[in-house]
Structures are given as C-alpha cells and as structure tokens.
Design a protein around this motif. Sequence first.
Motif, PDB file in Angstrom:
ATOM      1  N   GLY A  42      44.319 -69.858  16.337  1.00 15.96           N
ATOM      2  CA  GLY A  42      44.843 -70.146  17.723  1.00 15.96           C
ATOM      3  C   GLY A  42      46.143 -69.532  18.243  1.00 15.96           C
ATOM      4  O   GLY A  42      46.580 -69.969  19.077  1.00 15.96           O
ATOM      5  N   LYS A  43      46.801 -68.601  17.300  1.00 10.63           N
ATOM      6  CA  LYS A  43      48.055 -68.246  17.455  1.00 10.63           C
ATOM      7  C   LYS A  43      48.411 -66.859  17.343  1.00 10.63           C
ATOM      8  O   LYS A  43      47.199 -66.006  16.833  1.00 10.63           O
ATOM      9  CB  LYS A  43      49.173 -68.867  16.896  1.00 10.63           C
ATOM     10  CG  LYS A  43      49.368 -70.334  16.835  1.00 10.63           C
ATOM     11  CD  LYS A  43      50.677 -70.914  16.169  1.00 10.63           C
ATOM     12  CE  LYS A  43      50.843 -72.394  16.148  1.00 10.63           C
ATOM     13  NZ  LYS A  43      51.956 -72.913  15.152  1.00 10.63           N
ATOM     14  N   GLN A  44      49.036 -66.277  17.929  1.00  7.31           N
ATOM     15  CA  GLN A  44      49.268 -64.836  17.963  1.00  7.31           C
ATOM     16  C   GLN A  44      49.786 -64.259  16.678  1.00  7.31           C
ATOM     17  O   GLN A  44      50.444 -65.233  16.101  1.00  7.31           O
ATOM     18  CB  GLN A  44      50.279 -64.380  19.085  1.00  7.31           C
ATOM     19  CG  GLN A  44      49.719 -64.312  20.340  1.00  7.31           C
ATOM     20  CD  GLN A  44      50.352 -63.700  21.395  1.00  7.31           C
ATOM     21  OE1 GLN A  44      51.779 -63.625  21.452  1.00  7.31           O
ATOM     22  NE2 GLN A  44      49.894 -63.140  22.529  1.00  7.31           N
ATOM     23  N   ARG A  45      49.385 -63.237  16.200  1.00 15.85           N
ATOM     24  CA  ARG A  45      50.220 -62.498  15.066  1.00 15.85           C
ATOM     25  C   ARG A  45      51.740 -62.488  15.101  1.00 15.85           C
ATOM     26  O   ARG A  45      52.180 -62.120  16.376  1.00 15.85           O
ATOM     27  CB  ARG A  45      49.630 -61.220  14.722  1.00 15.85           C
ATOM     28  CG  ARG A  45      49.881 -60.816  13.293  1.00 15.85           C
ATOM     29  CD  ARG A  45      49.100 -59.466  13.092  1.00 15.85           C
ATOM     30  NE  ARG A  45      47.569 -59.777  13.013  1.00 15.85           N
ATOM     31  CZ  ARG A  45      46.858 -58.737  12.409  1.00 15.85           C
ATOM     32  NH1 ARG A  45      47.049 -57.544  12.186  1.00 15.85           N
ATOM     33  NH2 ARG A  45      45.535 -59.002  12.367  1.00 15.85           N
ATOM     34  N   GLU A  46      52.409 -63.018  14.180  1.00 15.06           N
ATOM     35  CA  GLU A  46      53.979 -62.820  14.377  1.00 15.06           C
ATOM     36  C   GLU A  46      54.573 -62.200  12.948  1.00 15.06           C
ATOM     37  O   GLU A  46      54.011 -62.019  11.926  1.00 15.06           O
ATOM     38  CB  GLU A  46      54.410 -64.149  14.698  1.00 15.06           C
ATOM     39  CG  GLU A  46      54.235 -65.259  13.188  1.00 15.06           C
ATOM     40  CD  GLU A  46      54.793 -66.739  13.340  1.00 15.06           C
ATOM     41  OE1 GLU A  46      55.437 -66.775  14.511  1.00 15.06           O
ATOM     42  OE2 GLU A  46      54.713 -67.331  12.313  1.00 15.06           O
ATOM     43  N   LEU A  47      55.529 -61.554  13.402  1.00 15.51           N
ATOM     44  CA  LEU A  47      56.609 -61.001  11.972  1.00 15.51           C
ATOM     45  C   LEU A  47      57.003 -62.044  11.369  1.00 15.51           C
ATOM     46  O   LEU A  47      57.541 -63.136  11.505  1.00 15.51           O
ATOM     47  CB  LEU A  47      57.478 -60.239  12.925  1.00 15.51           C
ATOM     48  CG  LEU A  47      58.547 -59.709  12.035  1.00 15.51           C
ATOM     49  CD1 LEU A  47      58.142 -58.536  11.177  1.00 15.51           C
ATOM     50  CD2 LEU A  47      59.898 -59.369  12.564  1.00 15.51           C
ATOM     51  N   THR A  90      50.888 -72.058   6.829  1.00 20.24           N
ATOM     52  CA  THR A  90      49.594 -71.806   6.581  1.00 20.24           C
ATOM     53  C   THR A  90      49.183 -70.679   7.590  1.00 20.24           C
ATOM     54  O   THR A  90      49.139 -70.901   8.940  1.00 20.24           O
ATOM     55  CB  THR A  90      48.752 -73.053   6.850  1.00 20.24           C
ATOM     56  OG1 THR A  90      49.001 -73.889   5.904  1.00 20.24           O
ATOM     57  CG2 THR A  90      46.974 -72.765   6.911  1.00 20.24           C
ATOM     58  N   ALA A  91      48.387 -69.765   7.319  1.00 25.37           N
ATOM     59  CA  ALA A  91      48.013 -68.726   7.979  1.00 25.37           C
ATOM     60  C   ALA A  91      47.418 -67.647   7.180  1.00 25.37           C
ATOM     61  O   ALA A  91      47.401 -67.500   5.966  1.00 25.37           O
ATOM     62  CB  ALA A  91      49.323 -67.750   8.810  1.00 25.37           C
ATOM     63  N   VAL A  92      46.685 -66.461   7.980  1.00 29.19           N
ATOM     64  CA  VAL A  92      46.636 -65.408   7.119  1.00 29.19           C
ATOM     65  C   VAL A  92      47.669 -64.431   7.098  1.00 29.19           C
ATOM     66  O   VAL A  92      48.163 -64.111   8.163  1.00 29.19           O
ATOM     67  CB  VAL A  92      45.259 -64.521   7.675  1.00 29.19           C
ATOM     68  CG1 VAL A  92      44.869 -63.283   7.155  1.00 29.19           C
ATOM     69  CG2 VAL A  92      44.075 -65.476   8.101  1.00 29.19           C
ATOM     70  N   TYR A  93      47.986 -63.697   5.995  1.00 33.73           N
ATOM     71  CA  TYR A  93      49.112 -62.706   5.968  1.00 33.73           C
ATOM     72  C   TYR A  93      48.634 -61.361   5.745  1.00 33.73           C
ATOM     73  O   TYR A  93      47.899 -61.134   5.070  1.00 33.73           O
ATOM     74  CB  TYR A  93      49.810 -63.408   4.740  1.00 33.73           C
ATOM     75  CG  TYR A  93      50.854 -64.411   4.931  1.00 33.73           C
ATOM     76  CD1 TYR A  93      50.284 -65.701   5.179  1.00 33.73           C
ATOM     77  CD2 TYR A  93      52.169 -64.419   5.127  1.00 33.73           C
ATOM     78  CE1 TYR A  93      51.004 -66.759   5.262  1.00 33.73           C
ATOM     79  CE2 TYR A  93      53.070 -65.720   5.514  1.00 33.73           C
ATOM     80  CZ  TYR A  93      52.289 -66.891   5.489  1.00 33.73           C
ATOM     81  OH  TYR A  93      53.242 -67.780   5.929  1.00 33.73           O
ATOM     82  N   TYR A  94      49.323 -60.563   6.734  1.00 36.19           N
ATOM     83  CA  TYR A  94      48.885 -59.315   6.551  1.00 36.19           C
ATOM     84  C   TYR A  94      50.274 -58.332   6.340  1.00 36.19           C
ATOM     85  O   TYR A  94      51.291 -58.401   6.619  1.00 36.19           O
ATOM     86  CB  TYR A  94      48.442 -58.766   8.174  1.00 36.19           C
ATOM     87  CG  TYR A  94      47.254 -59.585   8.514  1.00 36.19           C
ATOM     88  CD1 TYR A  94      47.303 -60.534   9.288  1.00 36.19           C
ATOM     89  CD2 TYR A  94      46.108 -58.956   8.378  1.00 36.19           C
ATOM     90  CE1 TYR A  94      46.220 -61.577   9.926  1.00 36.19           C
ATOM     91  CE2 TYR A  94      44.884 -59.534   8.976  1.00 36.19           C
ATOM     92  CZ  TYR A  94      44.802 -60.737   9.502  1.00 36.19           C
ATOM     93  OH  TYR A  94      43.769 -61.180  10.124  1.00 36.19           O
ATOM     94  N   CYS A  95      49.773 -57.443   5.676  1.00 34.11           N
ATOM     95  CA  CYS A  95      50.805 -56.390   5.235  1.00 34.11           C
ATOM     96  C   CYS A  95      50.540 -55.168   6.164  1.00 34.11           C
ATOM     97  O   CYS A  95      49.533 -54.863   6.945  1.00 34.11           O
ATOM     98  CB  CYS A  95      50.461 -55.572   3.720  1.00 34.11           C
ATOM     99  SG  CYS A  95      51.622 -54.495   3.335  1.00 34.11           S
TER     100      CYS A  95
END
Length: 116
Positions: A42-47, A90-95
């Motif tokens: 439910g949130k935007q991707r963040e740095l 807690t989140a999905v972490y992206y490289c």
Amino acid sequence: QVQLVESGGGLVQPGGSLRLSCAASGSISSINNMGWYRQAPGKQRELVATITIGGATNYADSVKGRFTISRDNAKNTVYLQMNSLKPEDTAVYYCNAKKGIYSIAWGQGTQVTVSS
C-alpha cells in the motif's frame, strides 16, 4: 543489458539482522551507482540506500545508523547489512543499478518480514 539478482531476505524478529546481496551481470561496465529501495504494501517504493562506484554512500533517515550498504566491485555485488530491524522495515527490497542518474536495471525483489 544488466541483470540483477537479489538474495538474503526472510523472516526475522524485531531487533534482529539480515544481509541482502545483489549480484550484477551483463553489461556491468555501464553501472556506476547502485542502490536498494523498498516497497511496503500500500505504499510507494522508497529509497533505502545508495552507493557510488567510488564508495560514497547515502541513506534514508529512517535507516541511518542501522543499515550499511557496501559493494564489492570485483564480485559485481552490492550488499545491504540491516541491523536492529523494526516491524516497519517489512517490505519487498529491490536492488537498482544506475548509469549516472538513470535507472538501467531493477532486481526481482526479495521479501523482508520483521515480526515476532
């Protein structure tokens, strides 16, 4: 083209630690900056953190003092050491890989869940 493959996510209790890895392959000579981003439901991707080819780092305020980004240029790998984890991490972490300011590749994402 650049391909990024993340690993190291999982379930950890609050206060615990995890280390994420991101291995780059393909046209790696085009990469200069790399980073980690995250997206919670439910949130935007963040740095989360970035690192230049020279090793200069930048962190989101929410993770400063707890997370450390590093890179091994010989192995074409970037790491994210996460300590003192909180449920809000807690989140999905992206490289992410960049050439200058432009994103040239994203990884598939790895789930990090912080829960007791």
